[in-house]
Write an enzyme that holds these catalytic residues in place. Sequence first.
Site, PDB file in Angstrom:
ATOM      1  N   TYR A  83      15.342  29.634  11.290  1.00 35.73           N
ATOM      2  CA  TYR A  83      14.104  30.343  11.638  1.00 35.73           C
ATOM      3  C   TYR A  83      13.926  30.431  13.155  1.00 35.73           C
ATOM      4  CZ  TYR A  83      12.215  30.284   6.878  1.00 35.73           C
ATOM      5  OH  TYR A  83      11.990  30.500   5.540  1.00 35.73           O
ATOM      6  N   MET A  94      12.108  24.204   4.790  1.00 36.60           N
ATOM      7  CA  MET A  94      11.482  23.404   3.734  1.00 36.60           C
ATOM      8  C   MET A  94      12.529  22.705   2.864  1.00 36.60           C
ATOM      9  SD  MET A  94       8.856  24.567   0.711  1.00 36.60           S
ATOM     10  CE  MET A  94       7.681  25.303   1.828  1.00 36.60           C
ATOM     11  N   LYS A 125       0.843  -1.205   0.000  1.00 37.43           N
ATOM     12  CA  LYS A 125       0.000   0.000   0.000  1.00 37.43           C
ATOM     13  C   LYS A 125       0.877   1.254   0.000  1.00 37.43           C
ATOM     14  CE  LYS A 125      -0.398  -0.479   5.032  1.00 37.43           C
ATOM     15  NZ  LYS A 125      -1.193  -1.139   6.091  1.00 37.43           N
TER      16      LYS A 125
HETATM   17  C1  LIG Z   1      -0.380  -2.065   6.791  1.00 38.20           C
HETATM   18  C2  LIG Z   1      -0.921  -3.386   7.208  1.00 38.20           C
HETATM   19  C3  LIG Z   1      -0.080  -4.509   7.334  1.00 38.20           C
HETATM   20  C4  LIG Z   1       1.420  -4.416   7.260  1.00 38.20           C
HETATM   21  O1  LIG Z   1       1.881  -3.982   8.518  1.00 38.20           O
HETATM   22  P1  LIG Z   1       3.444  -3.834   8.853  1.00 38.20           P
HETATM   23  O2  LIG Z   1       3.444  -3.477  10.272  1.00 38.20           O
HETATM   24  O3  LIG Z   1       3.939  -2.749   7.959  1.00 38.20           O
HETATM   25  O4  LIG Z   1       4.068  -5.148   8.548  1.00 38.20           O
HETATM   26  C5  LIG Z   1      -0.659  -5.738   7.584  1.00 38.20           C
HETATM   27  N1  LIG Z   1      -1.998  -5.861   7.734  1.00 38.20           N
HETATM   28  C6  LIG Z   1      -2.829  -4.806   7.654  1.00 38.20           C
HETATM   29  C7  LIG Z   1      -4.277  -5.008   7.847  1.00 38.20           C
HETATM   30  C8  LIG Z   1      -2.324  -3.540   7.393  1.00 38.20           C
HETATM   31  O5  LIG Z   1      -3.152  -2.484   7.352  1.00 38.20           O
END
Ligand SMILES: *Cc1c(COP(=O)(O)O)cnc(C)c1O
Length: 373
Positions: free
Chosen positions: A255, A303, A34
Amino acid sequence: MNDICITINLEALAANYRHLSRLAAPVPVAAVVKADAYGLGCEQVVPVLLAEGCRNFFVATFEEARRLTPLLPPDCKPFVLNGFAPADAEVALQSGAIPVVNTPAQLRAWHALAAAQSIRLPLALQLDTGMSRLGLQRAELAAIAADTTLWSRLDLRLVMTHLACADEMASPANTRQRLAFDALAAQLPPTPRSIANSAGIFLDASFHGDLARAGIALYGGKAGDHAGDEIRPVVELAARVIQLRDISAGDAVGYGGQFVATTRRRIATVGVGYADGVPRAIGDRGHAWVAGERVPIVGRVSMDSLALDVSALPRDHVDEGCWAMLLGDRQSIDDLAADAGTIGYEILTRLGRRAERRYVPAAAAALPRKVAV
Ligand SMILES: *Cc1c(COP(=O)(O)O)cnc(C)c1O
């Protein structure tokens, strides 16, 4: 010339996948890709994982699935963690992606789509076992399990849950969630089960189920408080020193003039800032590595730049144009995250798009190995 370089080591990614696979064996390890593989780039990451034998992929949304499926063999369909909404119907049918259904309404909508198309559709079901984030609650599961009309056109491929505290190995919540999951899943026909994220893989085999779901550990993050140091860093972030100056006692840096020198100091301005994903919160707290030495970040992060106090280095070890390392072997995403009061996941997924990106190829993937489909 680019003053910022992100190097992504695909061989380290492959090695991490192999390591997690050994820990989970004989249970296969799925890759969670993802957010464009946690910001590292699905286009480069996914072929490496396929070459290592990974056959299951998770994304968050159908839009991510739409981009991912052209990278996958035809028989390999990604799971969509955030579930299904009727607006996803077209992408769902075109991509063949499999929703992780989280609510009774999503289940009904998915069933309605199957009925409208006169087809059978695959799905995964997520059960909430104590995180109160996504997934069916106990009463909802009982109702849908008993509703025989819903299942005629549905093919349940996976039942899963997600651990809230897997990063604390000793947390009693882990076992509590696993037992709750077993009790809930028993209401469904026998179906492959999935519980563990990366940290869950480091728990004992009772958490491995039939499919583990690894994200952060693939990308070099430390998944929880286990001892294992076998996970290799995948990302390096380097930026050039773009100006050097000497300042006197009383001179302020950055800053707000938050850092004020108490003695004569040598300051290196580095061309990387919060627009590139360096958290603003590490101003006056974090470090970078220059010429093999750890040097403090002084003043606020801008930035496009930040300031390092390089007074401790021999003068001829730093010059304009030399590199400062923010992430790499010397400083992990978790080290930087700790100084910024965040987690490695946030560091990775916020790395900016302005840097030059270099990919170190994976040895295994570079071989002309035919992927069985
Ligand atoms: C993001 C996610 C994972 C992966 O988790 P990690 O801690 O990055 O290994 C697994 N299962 C679900 C449901 C997730 O949302």
